[in-house]
Design an enzyme around this catalytic site. Sequence first.
Site, mmCIF file in Angstrom:
data_model
loop_
_atom_site.group_PDB
_atom_site.id
_atom_site.type_symbol
_atom_site.label_atom_id
_atom_site.label_comp_id
_atom_site.label_asym_id
_atom_site.label_seq_id
_atom_site.Cartn_x
_atom_site.Cartn_y
_atom_site.Cartn_z
ATOM 1 N N HIS A 11 0.839 -1.212 0.000
ATOM 2 C CA HIS A 11 0.000 0.000 0.000
ATOM 3 C C HIS A 11 0.872 1.259 0.000
ATOM 4 O O HIS A 11 0.596 2.213 -0.729
ATOM 5 C CB HIS A 11 -0.882 0.056 1.261
ATOM 6 C CG HIS A 11 -1.923 -1.014 1.358
ATOM 7 N ND1 HIS A 11 -2.086 -1.787 2.480
ATOM 8 C CD2 HIS A 11 -2.879 -1.417 0.488
ATOM 9 C CE1 HIS A 11 -3.087 -2.617 2.294
ATOM 10 N NE2 HIS A 11 -3.590 -2.430 1.089
ATOM 11 N N LYS A 61 -17.222 -6.379 8.455
ATOM 12 C CA LYS A 61 -16.258 -7.423 8.058
ATOM 13 C C LYS A 61 -15.335 -7.803 9.225
ATOM 14 O O LYS A 61 -14.374 -8.552 9.029
ATOM 15 C CB LYS A 61 -15.415 -6.932 6.862
ATOM 16 C CG LYS A 61 -16.095 -7.261 5.541
ATOM 17 C CD LYS A 61 -15.319 -7.142 4.243
ATOM 18 C CE LYS A 61 -13.968 -6.646 4.062
ATOM 19 N NZ LYS A 61 -13.531 -6.302 2.723
ATOM 20 N N ARG A 66 -1.727 -6.281 -8.504
ATOM 21 C CA ARG A 66 -0.577 -7.143 -8.262
ATOM 22 C C ARG A 66 -0.433 -8.229 -9.314
ATOM 23 O O ARG A 66 0.670 -8.612 -9.673
ATOM 24 C CB ARG A 66 -0.704 -7.814 -6.878
ATOM 25 C CG ARG A 66 -0.494 -6.875 -5.722
ATOM 26 C CD ARG A 66 -0.960 -7.490 -4.431
ATOM 27 N NE ARG A 66 -2.387 -7.755 -4.497
ATOM 28 C CZ ARG A 66 -3.166 -8.004 -3.461
ATOM 29 N NH1 ARG A 66 -2.642 -8.069 -2.251
ATOM 30 N NH2 ARG A 66 -4.454 -8.209 -3.599
ATOM 31 N N SER A 70 -2.732 -7.745 3.065
ATOM 32 C CA SER A 70 -2.966 -7.604 4.512
ATOM 33 C C SER A 70 -3.427 -8.942 5.094
ATOM 34 O O SER A 70 -3.013 -9.334 6.175
ATOM 35 C CB SER A 70 -4.037 -6.547 4.779
ATOM 36 O OG SER A 70 -3.620 -5.283 4.330
HETATM 37 O O1 PNS Z 1 -8.465 -3.101 0.417
HETATM 38 P P1 PNS Z 1 -9.680 -3.711 -0.203
HETATM 39 O O2 PNS Z 1 -10.529 -4.408 0.846
HETATM 40 O O3 PNS Z 1 -9.355 -4.593 -1.372
HETATM 41 O O4 PNS Z 1 -10.545 -2.464 -0.769
HETATM 42 C C1 PNS Z 1 -11.745 -2.681 -1.436
HETATM 43 C C2 PNS Z 1 -12.516 -1.382 -1.647
HETATM 44 C C3 PNS Z 1 -12.669 -0.604 -0.357
HETATM 45 C C4 PNS Z 1 -11.780 -0.531 -2.643
HETATM 46 C C5 PNS Z 1 -13.899 -1.812 -2.209
HETATM 47 O O5 PNS Z 1 -14.440 -2.778 -1.365
HETATM 48 C C6 PNS Z 1 -14.887 -0.648 -2.310
HETATM 49 O O6 PNS Z 1 -14.759 0.190 -3.181
HETATM 50 N N1 PNS Z 1 -15.863 -0.618 -1.394
HETATM 51 C C7 PNS Z 1 -16.850 0.427 -1.309
HETATM 52 C C8 PNS Z 1 -18.243 -0.059 -1.714
HETATM 53 C C9 PNS Z 1 -18.469 0.096 -3.203
HETATM 54 O O7 PNS Z 1 -18.309 1.148 -3.785
HETATM 55 N N2 PNS Z 1 -18.838 -1.030 -3.850
HETATM 56 C C10 PNS Z 1 -19.086 -1.106 -5.266
HETATM 57 C C11 PNS Z 1 -17.808 -1.406 -6.026
HETATM 58 S S1 PNS Z 1 -18.134 -1.571 -7.763
#
Ligand code: PNS
Length: 179
Positions: free
Chosen positions: A26, A50, A99, A137
Amino acid sequence: MSHSSGAATTRLAVVPGSFDPITNGHVDIIERSLRLFDRVVVAVLRNEAKAPLYSAAERVQIIREVFGPRPGLEVDTFDGLLVEYAAARDAAVIVKGLRSVGDYEYESQMALMNRRLQPGIETMFLMPAEPYAYTSSRLIKEVCRLGGDIHGLVPPLVEARLQRTFAMQRDPLNAPRSV
Ligand code: PNS
């Protein structure tokens, strides 16, 4: 490229994620974003459902400690739709780390859904430095919880914090109190 520095031309990027906790992968993506954009907002998802290891407030505080005061860098939290948060912040771009092909599958779906929801905001994918291409993570927490070496995969203060957190979980009476 020259442009004026007025607010209207300031390019803001949102780097979203769970950051539970922030890893060197990150940090690498955030540093690359800081080189490309005038302002970078690290947006921490408040995903308490979560059951994260660290609360959103703790994750924000850890990220702030890792970077210290940095011009152009802000750490915030969000919930609900990412594109709504990005639009409310007037962001031009959402930056995601990519990645592997494994990431591509899911990330491309999200990027296209986000574009449908908010056509004015672009998703930009950045590749992390090679040593971080296979870390996450989730894996780092699992390895640390089971006593494995995570040195070099997370910033030193995150490594120490994870070790204290898992020591506390294993042996609450003898672990150091301050996490
Ligand atoms: O670090 P992560 O858990 O991979 O991050 C994922 C994240 C936060 C980027 C994704 O879960 C997200 O955008 N969540 C917000 C909800 C949302 O907008 N959902 C629709 C996505 S198309």
